[in-house]
Structures are given as C-alpha cells and as structure tokens.
Motif scaffolding. Sequence first.
Motif, mmCIF file in Angstrom:
data_model
loop_
_atom_site.group_PDB
_atom_site.id
_atom_site.type_symbol
_atom_site.label_atom_id
_atom_site.label_comp_id
_atom_site.label_asym_id
_atom_site.label_seq_id
_atom_site.Cartn_x
_atom_site.Cartn_y
_atom_site.Cartn_z
ATOM 1 N N TRP A 27 0.792 -1.226 0.000
ATOM 2 C CA TRP A 27 0.000 0.000 0.000
ATOM 3 C C TRP A 27 0.826 1.278 0.000
ATOM 4 C CZ3 TRP A 27 -4.648 -0.619 -1.557
ATOM 5 C CH2 TRP A 27 -5.368 -1.767 -1.232
ATOM 6 N N THR A 28 2.140 1.190 0.077
ATOM 7 C CA THR A 28 2.963 2.392 0.110
ATOM 8 C C THR A 28 3.932 2.399 -1.062
ATOM 9 O OG1 THR A 28 4.788 1.446 1.432
ATOM 10 C CG2 THR A 28 2.870 2.303 2.648
ATOM 11 N N ARG A 29 4.834 3.378 -1.042
ATOM 12 C CA ARG A 29 5.824 3.485 -2.115
ATOM 13 C C ARG A 29 6.954 2.482 -1.967
ATOM 14 N NH1 ARG A 29 10.100 8.312 -2.025
ATOM 15 N NH2 ARG A 29 11.283 6.665 -3.020
ATOM 16 N N ALA A 30 6.957 1.691 -0.897
ATOM 17 C CA ALA A 30 8.032 0.718 -0.695
ATOM 18 C C ALA A 30 8.101 -0.239 -1.881
ATOM 19 C CB ALA A 30 7.827 -0.046 0.603
ATOM 20 N N GLU A 31 9.313 -0.540 -2.303
ATOM 21 C CA GLU A 31 9.532 -1.348 -3.502
ATOM 22 C C GLU A 31 9.439 -2.839 -3.236
ATOM 23 O OE1 GLU A 31 10.637 -2.315 -7.495
ATOM 24 O OE2 GLU A 31 9.894 -0.472 -6.551
ATOM 25 N N ARG A 32 9.982 -3.298 -2.082
ATOM 26 C CA ARG A 32 10.183 -4.723 -1.893
ATOM 27 C C ARG A 32 10.156 -5.047 -0.399
ATOM 28 N NH1 ARG A 32 12.852 -6.825 -6.055
ATOM 29 N NH2 ARG A 32 13.999 -4.856 -6.248
ATOM 30 N N LEU A 33 9.756 -6.268 -0.081
ATOM 31 C CA LEU A 33 9.799 -6.759 1.290
ATOM 32 C C LEU A 33 10.997 -7.687 1.439
ATOM 33 C CD1 LEU A 33 8.432 -6.890 4.072
ATOM 34 C CD2 LEU A 33 7.151 -8.876 3.244
ATOM 35 N N GLY A 60 12.819 -9.868 -1.246
ATOM 36 C CA GLY A 60 14.271 -9.973 -1.251
ATOM 37 C C GLY A 60 14.736 -10.827 -0.087
ATOM 38 N N LEU A 61 15.675 -11.694 -0.358
ATOM 39 C CA LEU A 61 16.280 -12.556 0.651
ATOM 40 C C LEU A 61 17.652 -11.982 0.953
ATOM 41 C CD1 LEU A 61 15.352 -15.886 -1.134
ATOM 42 C CD2 LEU A 61 14.087 -14.801 0.724
#
Length: 320
Positions: A27-33, A60-61
């Motif tokens: 839901w935000t501008r964050a690109e990746r978890l 991302g790992l």
Amino acid sequence: MTLYSVLVPFLPRRPERVLPYAALVHWTRAERLWQGQALLVEPHQGFAHAAGSGFRVPTGLGVTLMPLRHPFEAALQARSLAMTTGQPVVAGFGPGAKSLQESLLGAPYASPLTAAREYLTAVRGLLANEIVDLKGEYVSCHGSLPAFPAPPVEIGLGVLRPGMARLAGEIADVAITWLTPAAYLLDVVLPAMHAGAEAVGRPVPRLTAIVPIALEHSGHEPAELALASNGAHLKGPHYIDMLRRGGVDVGGEDPTADAGALVDGGAFLSGGTDQLLDQLKAYETAGVDEIVLNLTGVYNLIGPQAAMADLKTILAALAC
C-alpha cells in the motif's frame, strides 16, 4: 532514482506476523519486502504465506546462508517463490559465519570468495535453465531445473568488504550490504564493484543497502537502539573489520561504546524525520540503488507498534 524497501524487523515465529509488513509494501511506495536468514519461519515460507493471504509483493532474501542448502535447492526455492508470489525475487546469498560453516560442513570455507563464486555460478546456471556441470572446490552440481515461465529471479551477494564487493561486480545482479556507512559504500564498496564488473566486461550490479534506522523516542538514546539492533553484529570479526575500514571506531570489547560508535560513524541512523531524510540522502548520493529500512532496534527495544509507526512515518516523509 533510489528505491526504498522494508525489512521484516524480527524473526517470525508464525507466518501471519509477516502480513502487516507485506501490506505496508503493498500500500505504500516501498519497492520490496526483505527478510534475512531465519531459523524459525524461513523467509521463503513466510513470503509464500503472505502471497496466499493476498499480499503478492516483490521480495528480497538478504541474505540466506549458503551452508544451509545446496545450490540446486537454493535455485529451486527462489524460483518457486517467484512463481508463488507472481513477483520478482532478489535471491541473496552469503557464506555465513565460520562457526556455521564448520558446524554444517565439517570445516569452514578456506576461501569464502571461491565458495561464493562456485555457489552463485551454479545457481545462475540453474535459473537460466542450463545444464550445470560443475565440480568445484566447494560445490558439485550436475543437473538442470525444468524450464517453466516465472517472474525474474535476480542473484544477490552479501557484501561487507572489498573482496566480496569485487566478486559481486563479476557475478551478481545485486550487491547487498548490512550496517555499512554511506561513505564506506562510496569510497570502498562501489569502486570494488566497478573494478569487478570492468574486469569481466559486464554492467555494474545494483547496490542494495540494508540500513538500521530509528526515529527519536523519548527515554531511549540512539546508542540503546543501535545496540538493540546490532548487538550480535558487533561481536562478529568480519563486521568489526568492515566498520573499522569505514572509519567507525569499534573495539569489539565494550558493546555499549561500540553502539555509540555506530551512531557517531553513520552506520546507525537516528533523529527526527528531517534528520533521517538528510542521512538517507547520503546513501542516495553515494550511489545506492535501493535502501532497505531496518527498524529492528525499535522493534526489539520499544515494540512492534513503534517499529510499524516509524516505518509509516518515514515512508510517508519520503513520498513527499
């Protein structure tokens, strides 16, 4: 343009605890978890659970540890995660501590650089649907994965010091750093990455920096938060060496003093919102392609609600 992403700031004991962070990325501008190696709920399974719950986000790992799985299993798990989520995956790998290598492999890698080169070479070939025929010093693999359409899986390498940075320039898609000051990335890591890429005639990989960070919290000094975030890293010889190379005055004997040095040396970012934005700007200026916000210290010392509130505040400020 530098991208911003989110790190799961704890080791999940149940996969549903990942969901608020997956939702934040959704839901935000964050690109990746992102998530580092975990020995409770493993990141592949946690991310797959989030996808099954409706939060299909890029992942991302950062990083999983090579001694825990054969390169064939590593490639299979990474591609399986991409197929499950329907989103791109950065599969980051690192050799881990010598104690882990010895406990699982019988002896530590005599050359972590050679081990990483062989490991990533095998994983890349498998993900490219090639028949991998490798009998190296540390890795033996003969086989291939069945070809099937999947979102892209990029190969990352955990980087702290110049040798691994140069290797990332040669063979990785992404160099992934942890606890590295912006000036050190500019002066040491990126030049080594460029040298490695130039030596083999390929583009320079992206640079992802996982950055420990905290807003001001009444009653808690920045050094307390830094220690709650990185106490274990301050005991690692490879981290101590990297920090000293980066001008951070850590001694490895007094954790409280060393935590203060992290703050003073720009390895742990803290302050008000405007101060944090200025400090993050230094990473952008240094040439970092993706900054991963790591609120582990806040989570450990103050609690999950405070960590989530900090993340929301920082991401909202970055969006302005």
